[in-house]
Write a protein that holds these residues in place. Sequence first.
Motif, PDB file in Angstrom:
ATOM      1  N   MET A 177      35.155  77.219  33.793  1.00  0.00           N
ATOM      2  CA  MET A 177      35.010  78.318  34.815  1.00  0.00           C
ATOM      3  C   MET A 177      34.802  79.746  34.111  1.00  0.00           C
ATOM      4  N   VAL A 178      33.566  80.169  34.759  1.00  0.00           N
ATOM      5  CA  VAL A 178      33.240  81.532  34.297  1.00  0.00           C
ATOM      6  C   VAL A 178      33.234  82.473  35.315  1.00  0.00           C
ATOM      7  N   VAL A 179      33.809  83.712  34.834  1.00  0.00           N
ATOM      8  CA  VAL A 179      34.100  84.581  36.076  1.00  0.00           C
ATOM      9  C   VAL A 179      33.018  85.989  35.563  1.00  0.00           C
ATOM     10  N   GLY A 180      32.411  86.553  36.384  1.00  0.00           N
ATOM     11  CA  GLY A 180      31.652  87.497  36.347  1.00  0.00           C
ATOM     12  C   GLY A 180      32.033  88.725  36.844  1.00  0.00           C
ATOM     13  N   THR A 181      32.112  89.775  36.423  1.00  0.00           N
ATOM     14  CA  THR A 181      32.383  91.178  36.988  1.00  0.00           C
ATOM     15  C   THR A 181      31.411  92.198  36.771  1.00  0.00           C
ATOM     16  N   THR A 212      26.131 101.452  35.031  1.00  0.00           N
ATOM     17  CA  THR A 212      26.452  99.960  35.376  1.00  0.00           C
ATOM     18  C   THR A 212      27.171  99.296  34.040  1.00  0.00           C
ATOM     19  N   HIS A 213      28.214  98.276  34.587  1.00  0.00           N
ATOM     20  CA  HIS A 213      28.686  97.662  33.345  1.00  0.00           C
ATOM     21  C   HIS A 213      29.127  96.214  33.846  1.00  0.00           C
ATOM     22  N   MET A 214      28.902  95.209  32.960  1.00  0.00           N
ATOM     23  CA  MET A 214      29.270  93.818  33.157  1.00  0.00           C
ATOM     24  C   MET A 214      29.969  93.168  32.325  1.00  0.00           C
ATOM     25  N   GLU A 215      30.927  92.012  32.787  1.00  0.00           N
ATOM     26  CA  GLU A 215      31.721  91.535  31.767  1.00  0.00           C
ATOM     27  C   GLU A 215      31.478  89.918  32.425  1.00  0.00           C
ATOM     28  N   ILE A 216      31.420  89.048  31.495  1.00  0.00           N
ATOM     29  CA  ILE A 216      31.384  87.575  31.503  1.00  0.00           C
ATOM     30  C   ILE A 216      32.548  86.971  30.702  1.00  0.00           C
ATOM     31  N   ILE A 217      33.537  86.382  31.729  1.00  0.00           N
ATOM     32  CA  ILE A 217      34.578  85.874  31.171  1.00  0.00           C
ATOM     33  C   ILE A 217      34.786  84.210  31.189  1.00  0.00           C
ATOM     34  N   HIS A 218      34.985  83.589  30.150  1.00  0.00           N
ATOM     35  CA  HIS A 218      34.972  81.881  30.143  1.00  0.00           C
ATOM     36  C   HIS A 218      36.438  81.781  30.215  1.00  0.00           C
ATOM     37  N   LEU A 219      36.881  80.943  31.271  1.00  0.00           N
ATOM     38  CA  LEU A 219      38.395  80.714  31.293  1.00  0.00           C
ATOM     39  C   LEU A 219      38.405  79.272  31.176  1.00  0.00           C
ATOM     40  N   ILE A 222      25.737  83.275  36.321  1.00  0.00           N
ATOM     41  CA  ILE A 222      26.475  84.333  36.595  1.00  0.00           C
ATOM     42  C   ILE A 222      25.904  85.564  36.000  1.00  0.00           C
ATOM     43  N   ASN A 223      25.233  85.427  34.937  1.00  0.00           N
ATOM     44  CA  ASN A 223      24.616  86.522  34.174  1.00  0.00           C
ATOM     45  C   ASN A 223      23.395  87.061  35.246  1.00  0.00           C
ATOM     46  N   ALA A 224      22.492  86.179  35.548  1.00  0.00           N
ATOM     47  CA  ALA A 224      21.395  86.290  36.452  1.00  0.00           C
ATOM     48  C   ALA A 224      21.607  87.031  37.585  1.00  0.00           C
ATOM     49  N   LYS A 225      22.867  86.534  38.246  1.00  0.00           N
ATOM     50  CA  LYS A 225      23.354  86.964  39.681  1.00  0.00           C
ATOM     51  C   LYS A 225      23.738  88.450  39.279  1.00  0.00           C
ATOM     52  N   ILE A 226      24.504  88.613  38.514  1.00  0.00           N
ATOM     53  CA  ILE A 226      24.936  90.432  38.283  1.00  0.00           C
ATOM     54  C   ILE A 226      23.622  91.132  38.182  1.00  0.00           C
ATOM     55  N   ASP A 227      22.666  90.408  37.348  1.00  0.00           N
ATOM     56  CA  ASP A 227      21.416  91.490  37.472  1.00  0.00           C
ATOM     57  C   ASP A 227      20.922  91.742  38.482  1.00  0.00           C
TER      58      ASP A 227
END
Length: 95
Positions: A1-5, A88-95, A66-71
Amino acid sequence: MVVGTGQIKLRLFDVHSLKAKRSIVKSMISRLQNRFNISVAETALNDSHDWAEIGFALVGNDASTINAKIDKVFNMADELGLAMIADTHMEIIHL
């Protein structure tokens, strides 16, 4: 699961009340939620007339998606033209 914020710091112009600010921020939040089906909220700078911060989160199974959607969220927030994006700030977390 990948969480993007993501976080978007907004500079608001010609806003002289919190009611006017709230109108702009709510409009941006609802448009982003409807377009991308993501969780969005005003996360900071609640008492400032000139500044706002919006945070959002999304979940998926592929980091590149997730990265593309955040962009795309950042780009749409800018294209709306409701406020100037200061940071802007983004973070992608791999769970």
